[in-house]
Write an enzyme that holds these catalytic residues in place. Sequence first.
Site: not given
Length: 300
Positions: A258, A153, A229, A276
């Site tokens: 979350e 990523i 995260r 998210h």
Amino acid sequence: MTQAKQVALLGRIPPDVKAALDGDVTLLGAEVLAKMGPQARAAISHGLTSAIGGAGAEVLALLPGLRTIASVGAGTDVFDLADLEARGITLHPTPDVMTEDTAECAVGLVFAVLRNVAANDRFVRRGDWAKGRAPLGRRVSGRRVGVVGLGRIGSRVAEKLSALGCAVSYTGRAPKDVPWTFAADIGALAGSVDVLVLTCAGGEATRGLVNADVLERLGPEGFLVNVSRGSVVDEPALIAALEQGRIAGAALDVFENEPTPDARFLDLPTCVFSPHAAVFTRENRHDLIAEIRRLLGLGH
């Protein structure tokens, strides 16, 4: 008619993934597994979970024949990898199908927080346009961007932002053969950039990596973007830095808690939030479901 394959449901999975498997797979949760006979449980070779759901030792103990776990998501920090190896179980997360969408979201969040995208939307809706000009944003092109964690990523984030004219640098375990500048640690990186983008793995090794010192080095003109995260950021330190103007703003797709982040975030006008949802694209769901089916030994 082909009998549906029995698969152990080891943790929660997205509803659309579950629906896509319906008819081809019978998902067996912990309660059902506990009621099955030993021989029937031993015949189950595949399990399914997510990067958030994980796989507990108690349910794994019921499945001596389990050999493969398909996990929705790229992360592995919630799994006991040593325990899985000892049991002869191979974990298969799905990082390849998450890469492009997560990187794209990171770039979108850079634009959103620097160019006041969400704030300008609220500005128009409130009718403030009739009262005066919207606050100035910042140009993305030419901005110095630091990427924390140059994996799949992070590399795509760096490529995309480089193509937009940003000067990219990064930090990680070691330098790589890439065209971007390596910084020895996150503190040095934060002190040299305008935007710090987090794409590193979660887990104990990176817990609280972005602390008060890193935010201080990022400075009052600096921005934080997190698509990794929530645990990577010391959230009380981030909230204090934003409240006191010690950094310019933040764009967050992930949080420590979350789906109910610290309520103090909601009062911070210099923040952009996302639930998210970095991989929430139609293309991702198509690719993800195809990959999960492959990992479970199903046809397309």
